[in-house]
Scaffold this motif. Structure first.
Motif, mmCIF file in Angstrom:
data_model
loop_
_atom_site.group_PDB
_atom_site.id
_atom_site.type_symbol
_atom_site.label_atom_id
_atom_site.label_comp_id
_atom_site.label_asym_id
_atom_site.label_seq_id
_atom_site.Cartn_x
_atom_site.Cartn_y
_atom_site.Cartn_z
ATOM 1 N N ASP A 406 0.837 -1.202 0.000
ATOM 2 C CA ASP A 406 0.000 0.000 0.000
ATOM 3 C C ASP A 406 0.873 1.253 0.000
ATOM 4 O OD1 ASP A 406 -2.318 -1.485 0.017
ATOM 5 O OD2 ASP A 406 -2.517 -1.457 2.206
ATOM 6 N N PHE A 407 1.988 1.216 0.735
ATOM 7 C CA PHE A 407 2.930 2.333 0.773
ATOM 8 C C PHE A 407 3.479 2.591 -0.627
ATOM 9 C CE2 PHE A 407 7.025 4.341 1.170
ATOM 10 C CZ PHE A 407 6.940 5.172 2.273
ATOM 11 N N VAL A 408 3.890 1.515 -1.315
ATOM 12 C CA VAL A 408 4.453 1.643 -2.664
ATOM 13 C C VAL A 408 3.423 2.202 -3.631
ATOM 14 C CG1 VAL A 408 5.374 0.349 -4.632
ATOM 15 C CG2 VAL A 408 6.161 -0.191 -2.307
ATOM 16 N N ARG A 409 2.195 1.667 -3.588
ATOM 17 C CA ARG A 409 1.151 2.134 -4.506
ATOM 18 C C ARG A 409 0.712 3.560 -4.208
ATOM 19 N NH1 ARG A 409 -0.766 -3.239 -4.068
ATOM 20 N NH2 ARG A 409 -2.013 -2.630 -2.269
ATOM 21 N N GLY A 410 0.561 3.872 -2.938
ATOM 22 C CA GLY A 410 -0.003 5.165 -2.565
ATOM 23 C C GLY A 410 0.971 6.323 -2.612
ATOM 24 N N ARG A 411 2.256 6.041 -2.301
ATOM 25 C CA ARG A 411 3.232 7.128 -2.218
ATOM 26 C C ARG A 411 4.272 7.086 -3.330
ATOM 27 N NH1 ARG A 411 2.034 8.983 2.991
ATOM 28 N NH2 ARG A 411 0.936 7.373 4.165
ATOM 29 N N GLY A 412 4.247 6.001 -4.114
ATOM 30 C CA GLY A 412 5.140 5.885 -5.250
ATOM 31 C C GLY A 412 4.385 6.023 -6.548
ATOM 32 N N MET A 413 5.017 5.627 -7.622
ATOM 33 C CA MET A 413 4.357 5.688 -8.941
ATOM 34 C C MET A 413 5.119 4.803 -9.912
ATOM 35 S SD MET A 413 5.590 9.533 -9.924
ATOM 36 C CE MET A 413 5.736 10.001 -8.185
ATOM 37 N N VAL A 414 4.485 4.471 -11.002
ATOM 38 C CA VAL A 414 5.122 3.680 -12.046
ATOM 39 C C VAL A 414 6.107 4.567 -12.794
ATOM 40 C CG1 VAL A 414 3.336 4.215 -13.761
ATOM 41 C CG2 VAL A 414 4.658 2.110 -13.975
ATOM 42 N N GLY A 415 7.217 3.979 -13.262
ATOM 43 C CA GLY A 415 8.200 4.745 -14.015
ATOM 44 C C GLY A 415 7.733 5.040 -15.427
ATOM 45 N N TYR A 416 8.124 6.203 -15.955
ATOM 46 C CA TYR A 416 7.681 6.588 -17.294
ATOM 47 C C TYR A 416 8.733 7.372 -18.074
ATOM 48 C CZ TYR A 416 6.657 10.935 -14.746
ATOM 49 O OH TYR A 416 6.747 12.040 -13.958
ATOM 50 N N ALA A 417 9.906 7.586 -17.489
ATOM 51 C CA ALA A 417 10.915 8.414 -18.147
ATOM 52 C C ALA A 417 11.826 7.588 -19.031
ATOM 53 C CB ALA A 417 11.749 9.145 -17.093
ATOM 54 N N PRO A 418 12.273 8.141 -20.165
ATOM 55 C CA PRO A 418 13.235 7.437 -21.003
ATOM 56 C C PRO A 418 14.578 7.334 -20.297
ATOM 57 C CG PRO A 418 12.954 9.680 -21.787
ATOM 58 C CD PRO A 418 11.928 9.463 -20.708
ATOM 59 N N THR A 419 15.375 6.340 -20.677
ATOM 60 C CA THR A 419 16.672 6.113 -20.024
ATOM 61 C C THR A 419 17.687 7.120 -20.541
ATOM 62 O OG1 THR A 419 17.051 4.429 -21.704
ATOM 63 C CG2 THR A 419 16.359 3.663 -19.545
ATOM 64 N N GLN A 420 17.587 8.324 -20.033
ATOM 65 C CA GLN A 420 18.444 9.426 -20.474
ATOM 66 C C GLN A 420 19.379 9.889 -19.360
ATOM 67 O OE1 GLN A 420 18.080 11.997 -23.686
ATOM 68 N NE2 GLN A 420 18.537 9.853 -24.094
ATOM 69 N N GLY A 421 19.742 8.983 -18.443
ATOM 70 C CA GLY A 421 20.691 9.346 -17.394
ATOM 71 C C GLY A 421 20.103 10.320 -16.396
ATOM 72 N N HIS A 422 20.448 11.602 -16.529
ATOM 73 C CA HIS A 422 20.027 12.635 -15.597
ATOM 74 C C HIS A 422 18.540 12.941 -15.676
ATOM 75 C CE1 HIS A 422 20.811 14.334 -19.461
ATOM 76 N NE2 HIS A 422 20.406 15.552 -19.135
ATOM 77 N N ILE A 423 17.896 12.677 -16.810
ATOM 78 C CA ILE A 423 16.507 13.072 -17.004
ATOM 79 C C ILE A 423 15.532 12.307 -16.088
ATOM 80 C CG2 ILE A 423 14.616 13.149 -18.693
ATOM 81 C CD1 ILE A 423 16.704 15.310 -19.151
ATOM 82 N N PRO A 424 15.658 10.988 -15.903
ATOM 83 C CA PRO A 424 14.655 10.275 -15.086
ATOM 84 C C PRO A 424 14.765 10.524 -13.586
ATOM 85 C CG PRO A 424 15.800 8.773 -16.588
ATOM 86 C CD PRO A 424 16.571 10.044 -16.550
ATOM 87 N N SER A 425 15.861 11.107 -13.141
ATOM 88 C CA SER A 425 16.136 11.122 -11.709
ATOM 89 C C SER A 425 15.271 12.118 -10.947
ATOM 90 C CB SER A 425 17.621 11.407 -11.468
ATOM 91 O OG SER A 425 18.006 10.990 -10.185
ATOM 92 N N ALA A 426 14.044 11.737 -10.685
ATOM 93 C CA ALA A 426 13.073 12.463 -9.846
ATOM 94 C C ALA A 426 12.509 13.726 -10.501
ATOM 95 C CB ALA A 426 13.675 12.815 -8.483
ATOM 96 N N ILE A 427 13.350 14.502 -11.185
ATOM 97 C CA ILE A 427 12.923 15.807 -11.694
ATOM 98 C C ILE A 427 11.739 15.699 -12.652
ATOM 99 C CG2 ILE A 427 14.486 15.861 -13.693
ATOM 100 C CD1 ILE A 427 13.813 18.820 -11.317
ATOM 101 N N VAL A 428 11.555 14.554 -13.299
ATOM 102 C CA VAL A 428 10.455 14.421 -14.266
ATOM 103 C C VAL A 428 9.083 14.463 -13.597
ATOM 104 C CG1 VAL A 428 11.791 13.184 -16.007
ATOM 105 C CG2 VAL A 428 10.632 11.889 -14.212
ATOM 106 N N TYR A 429 9.021 14.277 -12.287
ATOM 107 C CA TYR A 429 7.730 14.326 -11.598
ATOM 108 C C TYR A 429 7.338 15.749 -11.214
ATOM 109 C CZ TYR A 429 4.084 13.612 -8.081
ATOM 110 O OH TYR A 429 2.908 13.672 -7.372
ATOM 111 N N LEU A 430 8.236 16.717 -11.330
ATOM 112 C CA LEU A 430 7.952 18.058 -10.825
ATOM 113 C C LEU A 430 6.703 18.667 -11.453
ATOM 114 C CD1 LEU A 430 8.854 20.327 -8.945
ATOM 115 C CD2 LEU A 430 10.310 21.188 -10.798
ATOM 116 N N GLY A 431 6.506 18.487 -12.749
ATOM 117 C CA GLY A 431 5.312 19.030 -13.402
ATOM 118 C C GLY A 431 4.033 18.474 -12.801
ATOM 119 N N HIS A 432 3.994 17.155 -12.616
ATOM 120 C CA HIS A 432 2.809 16.532 -12.006
ATOM 121 C C HIS A 432 2.651 16.960 -10.553
ATOM 122 C CE1 HIS A 432 1.671 13.953 -15.353
ATOM 123 N NE2 HIS A 432 2.948 13.669 -15.521
ATOM 124 N N ALA A 433 3.770 17.135 -9.848
ATOM 125 C CA ALA A 433 3.702 17.566 -8.451
ATOM 126 C C ALA A 433 3.107 18.968 -8.339
ATOM 127 C CB ALA A 433 5.096 17.539 -7.822
#
Length: 474
Positions: A406-433
């Motif tokens: 429940d912790f994983v589902r409720g406070r996490g999310m499925v990955g969706y970023a391309p494998t671009q090194g620096h790009i997937p590292s958390a910052i991609v969620y800022l828009g949704h946040a």
């Protein structure tokens, strides 16, 4: 608002993400180029599995990336996502866009100040929508472009058609080869595109940006200073930020969050009023896992360059802010185990503010798309990270063992970023946040990034940092 609160909060004015679809540059990714040199017939096999722009746009993870659907909606969609493309998908989203390869070639040529990029004139005019921009480009006949390629220029393709050439910057400098300069110019133009789009969406004059920080991964320099930079100032120039200076922040995948903290600190200390954090795509990582995708009959999913821009400024009532008193860094003594990373980047900074792991509504971690990583044996990176956080919450008595999922589902999310090194590292969620904070769906989100310093062969250390984003209610 108290003076203490003012001192630790910095406003996040907006974010913009871009995905540039460049299927015909996949062959120049680090892994494909090495394998193609050993086996040239791979070019034909690879080309049969390249996606069209329409398919790349309708790919559900890309629609999450640009803000047209949420991570929660993605988790409910049927898999594999590449076989279940979305109908009526648009290349423009709430906070991002998908850019066609032909447009990218034009941007590449427009940003070229050293006569490196040549485009075939007939091909260019067939696709040109803004004839006035032709004066800024280096147009040549097909025969002239062919001649450049024979002399050692890197060919640029659109499908099986030669449409341009990229020349080296120096015949004897390994750091100024056409391949390296294409990587660097691609990072510059994808970051600048995101920056211009963000400034337009915020109706912000580029002259109001005081400083630009680039956290792109490319090493810009020559044989005497191969990683000297300054890509940030080049991006500022391309984005029209004529009053801005800038510098680069490098920390492998942790770079974007370090850059955010550095930019926020410049504002908090009154050195700057408005700072842009930017990053361009990593051409070297195109097709990184193409072999496993081909073996499984999948399309080549690593065919996009990711870019983003964030504007930081003064904190405003009712808007999202970064809390500098929540920042945490991974110290040398911490070691690189997943538990140690979680303790130093999550538990300890939250404890400073009297918070538990269960007081965070959403965690943003390395959000690599598992559809890309799982077939190659790299696993589901986001899920692994969320399970580590859930295990720590269980160990501290904040949840029961049967509540971990429940912790994983409720406070996490499925990955969706391309494998671009620096790009997937958390910052991609800022828009949704930012969107969720405005709507009152969450009250905070913790952003956590990790970096692999050992890749540079200078240390065995890991790296990382984190910070909390929340809505300013004062």
């Amino acid at each position: 608002m108290s003076e203490t609160s003012k001192a630790v909060r910095v406003g996040i004015e907006g974010v913009f993400y871009s995905l540039t679809h460049v299927p015909d540059l996949v062959r120049y990714g680090s892994k494909p180029s090495r394998e193609i040199r050993a086996n040239p017939s791979l070019v034909e096999e690879l080309s049969r599995k390249l996606r069209s722009f329409a398919d790349a746009t309708a790919y559900a993870p890309h629609q999450v990336f640009i803000g047209n659907i949420t991570p929660n909606e993605l988790s409910r969609l049927p898999k594999p996502w590449y076989d279940n493309l979305l109908e009526r998908a648009l290349p423009k989203g709430a906070f991002g866009d998908v850019v066609e390869q032909e447009s990218f070639y034009g941007l590449l040529s427009q940003a070229d100040q050293f006569n490196l990029v040549s485009l075939c004139e007939p091909w260019f005019w067939d696709r040109m929508t803004k004839p006035d921009e032709a004066a800024r480009l280096r147009l040549k006949s097909f025969a002239e472009v062919e001649s450049l390629v024979r002399k050692g220029a890197l060919p640029l393709y659109s499908g099986n058609k030669l449409v341009g050439a990229f020349e080296p910057g120096h015949t004897e400098d390994a750091n100024l080869t056409a391949e390296v300069l294409l990587e660097n110019l691609a990072a510059k133009v994808t970051a600048a595109h995101s920056l211009r789009a963000l400034l337009d969406s915020l109706r912000l004059n580029p002259r109001e940006v005081d400083y630009v920080i680039s956290c792109s991964e490319e090493a810009v320099g020559d044989r005497y200073n191969r990683g000297g930079g300054n890509l940030a100032k080049a991006i500022a120039e391309e984005g029209g930020c004529e009053n801005a200076s800038g510098s680069d922040t490098k920390a492998f995948c942790a770079g974007p969050l370090y850059a955010m903290i550095h930019g926020a600190s410049l504002i908090q200390s009154s050195v700057c009023n408005r700072v842009a954090i930017v990053a361009g795509g990593s051409l070297a990582k195109l097709g990184m896992k193409f072999e496993s995708h081909l073996k499984k009959g999948m399309p080549i999913l690593e065919d996009v360059l990711g870019g983003f821009a964030v504007i930081l400024g003064p904190v405003k009532a009712g808007e999202a802010c970064l809390r500098l008193d929540s920042t945490a860094f991974h110290p040398v003594r911490a070691g690189g185990s997943p538990q140690a990373m979680a303790e130093f980047l999550v538990e300890k900074p939250l404890a400073k503010r009297g918070m538990k792991l269960t007081d965070v509504d959403r965690y943003a971690v390395e959000l690599h798309n598992p559809e890309i990583t799982v077939p190659s044996g790299s696993g589901d990176v986001p899920r692994t990270n969320y399970l580590t956080l859930a295990a720590l919450a269980f160990m501290r008595g904040q949840i029961k063992k049967d509540q971990m999922e429940d912790f994983v589902r409720g406070r996490g999310m499925v990955g969706y970023a391309p494998t671009q090194g620096h790009i997937p590292s958390a910052i991609v969620y800022l828009g949704h946040a930012l969107d969720a904070l405005r709507k009152g769906e969450i009250k905070n989100a913790l952003f956590i990034s990790k970096g692999s310093l050992f890749l540079g062969r200078m240390t065995q250390l890991s790296d990382g940092c984190s910070f909390l984003v929340e809505r300013n209610e004062d």
